[in-house]
Design a protein around this motif. Structure first.
Motif, PDB file in Angstrom:
ATOM      1  N   LEU A 149       8.448  -5.225   5.067  1.00  0.00           N
ATOM      2  CA  LEU A 149       7.195  -5.157   4.332  1.00  0.00           C
ATOM      3  C   LEU A 149       7.118  -6.251   3.282  1.00  0.00           C
ATOM      4  O   LEU A 149       8.135  -6.695   2.748  1.00  0.00           O
ATOM      5  CB  LEU A 149       7.074  -3.810   3.615  1.00  0.00           C
ATOM      6  CG  LEU A 149       7.171  -2.553   4.463  1.00  0.00           C
ATOM      7  CD1 LEU A 149       7.223  -1.335   3.561  1.00  0.00           C
ATOM      8  CD2 LEU A 149       6.002  -2.471   5.401  1.00  0.00           C
ATOM      9  N   GLU A 150       5.903  -6.652   3.012  1.00  0.00           N
ATOM     10  CA  GLU A 150       5.611  -7.519   1.873  1.00  0.00           C
ATOM     11  C   GLU A 150       4.790  -6.679   0.913  1.00  0.00           C
ATOM     12  O   GLU A 150       3.732  -6.168   1.273  1.00  0.00           O
ATOM     13  CB  GLU A 150       4.798  -8.740   2.303  1.00  0.00           C
ATOM     14  CG  GLU A 150       5.525  -9.708   3.203  1.00  0.00           C
ATOM     15  CD  GLU A 150       6.565 -10.542   2.466  1.00  0.00           C
ATOM     16  OE1 GLU A 150       6.407 -10.777   1.251  1.00  0.00           O
ATOM     17  OE2 GLU A 150       7.534 -10.942   3.122  1.00  0.00           O
ATOM     18  N   THR A 152      -0.790  -4.695  -2.765  1.00  0.00           N
ATOM     19  CA  THR A 152      -1.038  -4.952  -1.356  1.00  0.00           C
ATOM     20  C   THR A 152       0.268  -4.778  -0.602  1.00  0.00           C
ATOM     21  O   THR A 152       1.312  -5.306  -1.010  1.00  0.00           O
ATOM     22  CB  THR A 152      -1.575  -6.380  -1.130  1.00  0.00           C
ATOM     23  OG1 THR A 152      -2.762  -6.549  -1.898  1.00  0.00           O
ATOM     24  CG2 THR A 152      -1.879  -6.641   0.336  1.00  0.00           C
ATOM     25  N   SER A 198       1.859  -5.238   3.235  1.00  0.00           N
ATOM     26  CA  SER A 198       1.648  -5.823   4.568  1.00  0.00           C
ATOM     27  C   SER A 198       2.892  -5.604   5.404  1.00  0.00           C
ATOM     28  O   SER A 198       4.008  -5.756   4.907  1.00  0.00           O
ATOM     29  CB  SER A 198       1.378  -7.323   4.460  1.00  0.00           C
ATOM     30  OG  SER A 198       0.269  -7.566   3.623  1.00  0.00           O
ATOM     31  N   ASP A 199       2.673  -5.288   6.677  1.00  0.00           N
ATOM     32  CA  ASP A 199       3.806  -5.043   7.563  1.00  0.00           C
ATOM     33  C   ASP A 199       3.816  -5.957   8.786  1.00  0.00           C
ATOM     34  O   ASP A 199       4.530  -5.704   9.752  1.00  0.00           O
ATOM     35  CB  ASP A 199       3.853  -3.587   8.007  1.00  0.00           C
ATOM     36  CG  ASP A 199       2.654  -3.182   8.843  1.00  0.00           C
ATOM     37  OD1 ASP A 199       1.798  -4.033   9.153  1.00  0.00           O
ATOM     38  OD2 ASP A 199       2.575  -1.988   9.199  1.00  0.00           O
ATOM     39  N   SER A 225      -2.563  -4.882   6.671  1.00  0.00           N
ATOM     40  CA  SER A 225      -2.264  -4.681   5.260  1.00  0.00           C
ATOM     41  C   SER A 225      -3.189  -3.626   4.675  1.00  0.00           C
ATOM     42  O   SER A 225      -4.268  -3.348   5.208  1.00  0.00           O
ATOM     43  CB  SER A 225      -2.377  -5.990   4.486  1.00  0.00           C
ATOM     44  OG  SER A 225      -3.698  -6.471   4.512  1.00  0.00           O
ATOM     45  N   ARG A 226      -2.721  -3.034   3.593  1.00  0.00           N
ATOM     46  CA  ARG A 226      -3.503  -2.057   2.837  1.00  0.00           C
ATOM     47  C   ARG A 226      -3.487  -2.462   1.374  1.00  0.00           C
ATOM     48  O   ARG A 226      -2.477  -2.971   0.875  1.00  0.00           O
ATOM     49  CB  ARG A 226      -2.911  -0.657   2.979  1.00  0.00           C
ATOM     50  CG  ARG A 226      -3.048  -0.097   4.379  1.00  0.00           C
ATOM     51  CD  ARG A 226      -2.493   1.304   4.451  1.00  0.00           C
ATOM     52  NE  ARG A 226      -1.031   1.195   4.436  1.00  0.00           N
ATOM     53  CZ  ARG A 226      -0.201   2.219   4.266  1.00  0.00           C
ATOM     54  NH1 ARG A 226      -0.676   3.409   4.069  1.00  0.00           N
ATOM     55  NH2 ARG A 226       1.100   2.036   4.293  1.00  0.00           N
ATOM     56  N   ARG A 227      -4.617  -2.226   0.712  1.00  0.00           N
ATOM     57  CA  ARG A 227      -4.725  -2.544  -0.716  1.00  0.00           C
ATOM     58  C   ARG A 227      -5.027  -1.284  -1.499  1.00  0.00           C
ATOM     59  O   ARG A 227      -5.803  -0.444  -1.074  1.00  0.00           O
ATOM     60  CB  ARG A 227      -5.845  -3.547  -0.952  1.00  0.00           C
ATOM     61  CG  ARG A 227      -5.495  -4.915  -0.521  1.00  0.00           C
ATOM     62  CD  ARG A 227      -6.548  -5.894  -0.969  1.00  0.00           C
ATOM     63  NE  ARG A 227      -6.131  -7.208  -0.536  1.00  0.00           N
ATOM     64  CZ  ARG A 227      -6.898  -8.241  -0.513  1.00  0.00           C
ATOM     65  NH1 ARG A 227      -8.153  -8.148  -0.907  1.00  0.00           N
ATOM     66  NH2 ARG A 227      -6.443  -9.417  -0.119  1.00  0.00           N
TER      67      ARG A 227
END
Length: 130
Positions: A4-5, A28, A30-31, A35-37
């Motif tokens: 993940l980031e 945020t 991201s995988d 991404s989800r925020r």
């Protein structure tokens, strides 16, 4: 392993310094597939400083990142010895425009202000927990 980031953008401000103040953060995650925020906003008070508001934003973002990671760890629900190999691996990036907070958190400057010292310590503990 899930890679993940996680990026935290934080900010805060006050009118008058001290004055009416608020803080915010955007986290945020991201995988590689999407991404989800998550946005966080907090009212800091009628008479708080800009630095207090900035730290409040950082702490709010770190708490949200911690909650996300805890949630992902619960999703694995693995109890055997292979748990470590199944937990998410992540890179954490923290972005903000407060030189004071950045320098204090990376250890270059001391935090001597009694008003922000509890937030400084909370942020350091949250980073260490991640």
């Amino acid at each position: 392993n899930v890679q993940l980031e996680i990026t935290i953008f934080f900010d805060g401000g006050s009118r008058g310094n001290p004055g009416l103040s608020g803080a915010g953060a955007e986290v945020t995650i991201s995988d590689g597939q999407g991404s989800r925020r998550f946005s966080i906003r907090e009212f800091c008070g009628d008479k708080q400083t800009n630095n207090f508001a900035e730290y409040t934003g950082l702490v709010a973002g770190l708490k949200k990142a911690r909650d996300i990671i805890i949630g992902l760890n619960k999703e694995t629900s693995v109890t055997d010895a292979s748990l470590a190999s199944r937990l998410p691996i992540f890179n954490l990036r923290i972005r903000g425009d407060s030189k004071l907070i950045i320098q204090q958190q990376n250890g270059s400057w001391q935090c001597k202000n009694a008003n922000i010292l509890p937030l400084y310590r909370k942020a350091a503990l949250l980073v260490a927990d991640l």
